[in-house]
Design a protein around this motif. Sequence first.
Motif, PDB file in Angstrom:
ATOM      1  N   SER A   7      -0.057 -30.253  35.384  1.00  0.00           N
ATOM      2  CA  SER A   7       1.361 -30.615  35.917  1.00  0.00           C
ATOM      3  C   SER A   7       1.762 -31.657  35.212  1.00  0.00           C
ATOM      4  CB  SER A   7       1.162 -30.831  37.405  1.00  0.00           C
ATOM      5  OG  SER A   7       0.471 -32.128  37.603  1.00  0.00           O
ATOM      6  N   SER A   8       1.100 -32.676  34.592  1.00  0.00           N
ATOM      7  CA  SER A   8       1.662 -33.653  33.556  1.00  0.00           C
ATOM      8  C   SER A   8       2.202 -32.996  32.336  1.00  0.00           C
ATOM      9  CB  SER A   8       0.642 -34.812  33.354  1.00  0.00           C
ATOM     10  OG  SER A   8       0.949 -35.563  32.131  1.00  0.00           O
ATOM     11  N   VAL A   9       1.460 -32.230  31.855  1.00  0.00           N
ATOM     12  CA  VAL A   9       1.737 -31.397  30.627  1.00  0.00           C
ATOM     13  C   VAL A   9       3.014 -30.762  30.559  1.00  0.00           C
ATOM     14  CG1 VAL A   9       1.109 -29.641  28.769  1.00  0.00           C
ATOM     15  CG2 VAL A   9      -0.725 -31.482  29.533  1.00  0.00           C
ATOM     16  N   ILE A  10       3.120 -29.976  31.845  1.00  0.00           N
ATOM     17  CA  ILE A  10       4.233 -29.220  32.009  1.00  0.00           C
ATOM     18  C   ILE A  10       5.611 -29.938  32.315  1.00  0.00           C
ATOM     19  CG2 ILE A  10       5.432 -27.500  33.873  1.00  0.00           C
ATOM     20  CD1 ILE A  10       2.398 -26.267  34.061  1.00  0.00           C
ATOM     21  N   THR A  11       5.378 -30.900  33.004  1.00  0.00           N
ATOM     22  CA  THR A  11       6.524 -32.002  33.128  1.00  0.00           C
ATOM     23  C   THR A  11       7.004 -32.480  31.955  1.00  0.00           C
ATOM     24  OG1 THR A  11       5.554 -32.517  35.330  1.00  0.00           O
ATOM     25  CG2 THR A  11       7.285 -34.169  34.408  1.00  0.00           C
ATOM     26  N   CYS A  12       6.136 -32.978  31.050  1.00  0.00           N
ATOM     27  CA  CYS A  12       6.232 -33.311  29.754  1.00  0.00           C
ATOM     28  C   CYS A  12       7.213 -32.294  28.993  1.00  0.00           C
ATOM     29  CB  CYS A  12       5.117 -33.856  29.002  1.00  0.00           C
ATOM     30  SG  CYS A  12       4.644 -35.409  29.736  1.00  0.00           S
ATOM     31  N   SER A  13       6.659 -31.099  28.917  1.00  0.00           N
ATOM     32  CA  SER A  13       7.255 -29.933  28.365  1.00  0.00           C
ATOM     33  C   SER A  13       8.606 -29.853  28.717  1.00  0.00           C
ATOM     34  CB  SER A  13       6.194 -28.764  28.380  1.00  0.00           C
ATOM     35  OG  SER A  13       7.003 -27.650  27.845  1.00  0.00           O
ATOM     36  N   LEU A  14       8.715 -29.595  29.952  1.00  0.00           N
ATOM     37  CA  LEU A  14      10.228 -29.543  30.743  1.00  0.00           C
ATOM     38  C   LEU A  14      11.127 -30.572  30.499  1.00  0.00           C
ATOM     39  CD1 LEU A  14       9.036 -27.974  34.193  1.00  0.00           C
ATOM     40  CD2 LEU A  14      10.045 -26.614  32.257  1.00  0.00           C
ATOM     41  N   SER A  15      10.673 -31.723  30.280  1.00  0.00           N
ATOM     42  CA  SER A  15      11.673 -32.752  30.017  1.00  0.00           C
ATOM     43  C   SER A  15      12.007 -32.844  28.564  1.00  0.00           C
ATOM     44  CB  SER A  15      10.849 -34.193  30.138  1.00  0.00           C
ATOM     45  OG  SER A  15      10.684 -34.321  31.468  1.00  0.00           O
ATOM     46  N   GLY A  16      11.147 -32.285  27.760  1.00  0.00           N
ATOM     47  CA  GLY A  16      11.246 -32.084  26.315  1.00  0.00           C
ATOM     48  C   GLY A  16      12.222 -31.068  25.902  1.00  0.00           C
ATOM     49  N   ALA A  20      16.063 -31.087  24.447  1.00  0.00           N
ATOM     50  CA  ALA A  20      16.609 -30.418  23.401  1.00  0.00           C
ATOM     51  C   ALA A  20      17.857 -29.646  23.747  1.00  0.00           C
ATOM     52  CB  ALA A  20      15.456 -29.414  23.032  1.00  0.00           C
ATOM     53  N   HIS A  21      18.059 -29.034  25.039  1.00  0.00           N
ATOM     54  CA  HIS A  21      19.176 -28.541  25.396  1.00  0.00           C
ATOM     55  C   HIS A  21      20.402 -29.667  25.512  1.00  0.00           C
ATOM     56  CE1 HIS A  21      18.468 -24.428  26.215  1.00  0.00           C
ATOM     57  NE2 HIS A  21      17.186 -24.727  26.524  1.00  0.00           N
ATOM     58  N   ARG A  22      20.158 -30.668  25.678  1.00  0.00           N
ATOM     59  CA  ARG A  22      21.184 -31.903  25.848  1.00  0.00           C
ATOM     60  C   ARG A  22      21.634 -32.109  24.351  1.00  0.00           C
ATOM     61  NH1 ARG A  22      17.904 -34.263  29.675  1.00  0.00           N
ATOM     62  NH2 ARG A  22      16.996 -35.774  28.089  1.00  0.00           N
ATOM     63  N   ALA A  23      20.711 -32.150  23.300  1.00  0.00           N
ATOM     64  CA  ALA A  23      21.160 -32.326  22.021  1.00  0.00           C
ATOM     65  C   ALA A  23      21.857 -30.998  21.409  1.00  0.00           C
ATOM     66  CB  ALA A  23      19.814 -32.483  21.272  1.00  0.00           C
ATOM     67  N   MET A  24      21.382 -29.745  22.066  1.00  0.00           N
ATOM     68  CA  MET A  24      22.138 -28.789  21.609  1.00  0.00           C
ATOM     69  C   MET A  24      23.852 -28.539  22.366  1.00  0.00           C
ATOM     70  SD  MET A  24      19.377 -25.365  21.589  1.00  0.00           S
ATOM     71  CE  MET A  24      18.490 -25.891  22.748  1.00  0.00           C
ATOM     72  N   ALA A  25      23.767 -29.127  23.425  1.00  0.00           N
ATOM     73  CA  ALA A  25      25.149 -29.254  24.092  1.00  0.00           C
ATOM     74  C   ALA A  25      26.010 -30.210  23.101  1.00  0.00           C
ATOM     75  CB  ALA A  25      25.147 -29.892  25.412  1.00  0.00           C
ATOM     76  N   LYS A  26      25.401 -31.662  22.762  1.00  0.00           N
ATOM     77  CA  LYS A  26      26.443 -32.284  22.052  1.00  0.00           C
ATOM     78  C   LYS A  26      26.563 -31.699  20.649  1.00  0.00           C
ATOM     79  CE  LYS A  26      24.136 -36.557  23.893  1.00  0.00           C
ATOM     80  NZ  LYS A  26      23.255 -37.350  23.633  1.00  0.00           N
ATOM     81  N   ALA A  27      25.700 -30.931  20.152  1.00  0.00           N
ATOM     82  CA  ALA A  27      25.961 -30.246  18.669  1.00  0.00           C
ATOM     83  C   ALA A  27      27.076 -29.354  19.015  1.00  0.00           C
ATOM     84  CB  ALA A  27      24.616 -29.580  18.312  1.00  0.00           C
ATOM     85  N   ALA A  28      27.049 -28.463  20.077  1.00  0.00           N
ATOM     86  CA  ALA A  28      28.019 -27.436  20.281  1.00  0.00           C
ATOM     87  C   ALA A  28      29.620 -28.102  20.396  1.00  0.00           C
ATOM     88  CB  ALA A  28      27.594 -26.774  21.717  1.00  0.00           C
ATOM     89  N   LEU A  29      29.730 -29.476  20.720  1.00  0.00           N
ATOM     90  CA  LEU A  29      30.971 -29.795  20.688  1.00  0.00           C
ATOM     91  C   LEU A  29      31.440 -30.177  19.274  1.00  0.00           C
ATOM     92  CD1 LEU A  29      30.728 -32.850  23.516  1.00  0.00           C
ATOM     93  CD2 LEU A  29      31.783 -30.528  23.759  1.00  0.00           C
ATOM     94  N   ILE A  46      24.041 -27.820  29.059  1.00  0.00           N
ATOM     95  CA  ILE A  46      24.055 -28.966  30.088  1.00  0.00           C
ATOM     96  C   ILE A  46      23.486 -28.250  31.164  1.00  0.00           C
ATOM     97  CG2 ILE A  46      25.386 -30.146  31.454  1.00  0.00           C
ATOM     98  CD1 ILE A  46      24.866 -31.685  28.804  1.00  0.00           C
ATOM     99  N   GLU A  47      23.835 -27.113  31.752  1.00  0.00           N
ATOM    100  CA  GLU A  47      23.439 -26.464  33.036  1.00  0.00           C
ATOM    101  C   GLU A  47      22.053 -26.280  32.865  1.00  0.00           C
ATOM    102  OE1 GLU A  47      24.063 -22.131  34.898  1.00  0.00           O
ATOM    103  OE2 GLU A  47      25.928 -23.315  34.324  1.00  0.00           O
ATOM    104  N   LYS A  48      21.514 -25.695  31.767  1.00  0.00           N
ATOM    105  CA  LYS A  48      20.229 -25.583  31.281  1.00  0.00           C
ATOM    106  C   LYS A  48      19.394 -26.723  31.483  1.00  0.00           C
ATOM    107  CE  LYS A  48      16.748 -22.668  30.261  1.00  0.00           C
ATOM    108  NZ  LYS A  48      16.268 -21.627  31.381  1.00  0.00           N
ATOM    109  N   ALA A  49      19.755 -27.806  30.835  1.00  0.00           N
ATOM    110  CA  ALA A  49      19.056 -29.030  30.780  1.00  0.00           C
ATOM    111  C   ALA A  49      18.788 -29.648  32.385  1.00  0.00           C
ATOM    112  CB  ALA A  49      19.608 -29.930  30.108  1.00  0.00           C
ATOM    113  N   GLN A  50      19.869 -29.543  33.067  1.00  0.00           N
ATOM    114  CA  GLN A  50      19.778 -29.889  34.588  1.00  0.00           C
ATOM    115  C   GLN A  50      18.894 -29.003  35.453  1.00  0.00           C
ATOM    116  OE1 GLN A  50      23.962 -29.429  35.644  1.00  0.00           O
ATOM    117  NE2 GLN A  50      24.495 -31.590  34.985  1.00  0.00           N
ATOM    118  N   GLN A  51      18.805 -27.835  34.912  1.00  0.00           N
ATOM    119  CA  GLN A  51      17.795 -26.932  35.651  1.00  0.00           C
ATOM    120  C   GLN A  51      16.300 -27.458  35.147  1.00  0.00           C
ATOM    121  OE1 GLN A  51      18.729 -22.989  34.359  1.00  0.00           O
ATOM    122  NE2 GLN A  51      20.423 -22.945  35.883  1.00  0.00           N
TER     123      GLN A  51
END
Length: 68
Positions: A7-16, A20-29, A46-51
């Motif tokens: 679960s710790s590995v999964i959480t880190c993976s999801l956070s990572g 990445a989606h937040r970075a892609m959101a900024k790049a999209a701008l 941004i929606e995907k990052a929140q999920q």
Amino acid sequence: MALLRLSSVITCSLSGRAAAHRAMAKAALFADSSASTRLKRYNHHIEKAQQLEASALNNAKRSAGGMA
């Protein structure tokens, strides 16, 4: 020796992935696209990052509850 919980590995993976989606959101701008396309891509990432962050939080809560 500390055990690495799945679960710790999964959480880190999801956070990572969320980061990445937040970075892609900024790049999209700043993409070379119309304003409406840039906004649509930004909102999508941004929606995907929140999920993903919500999933990571749920996994962390579930993991903490299981350790009691």
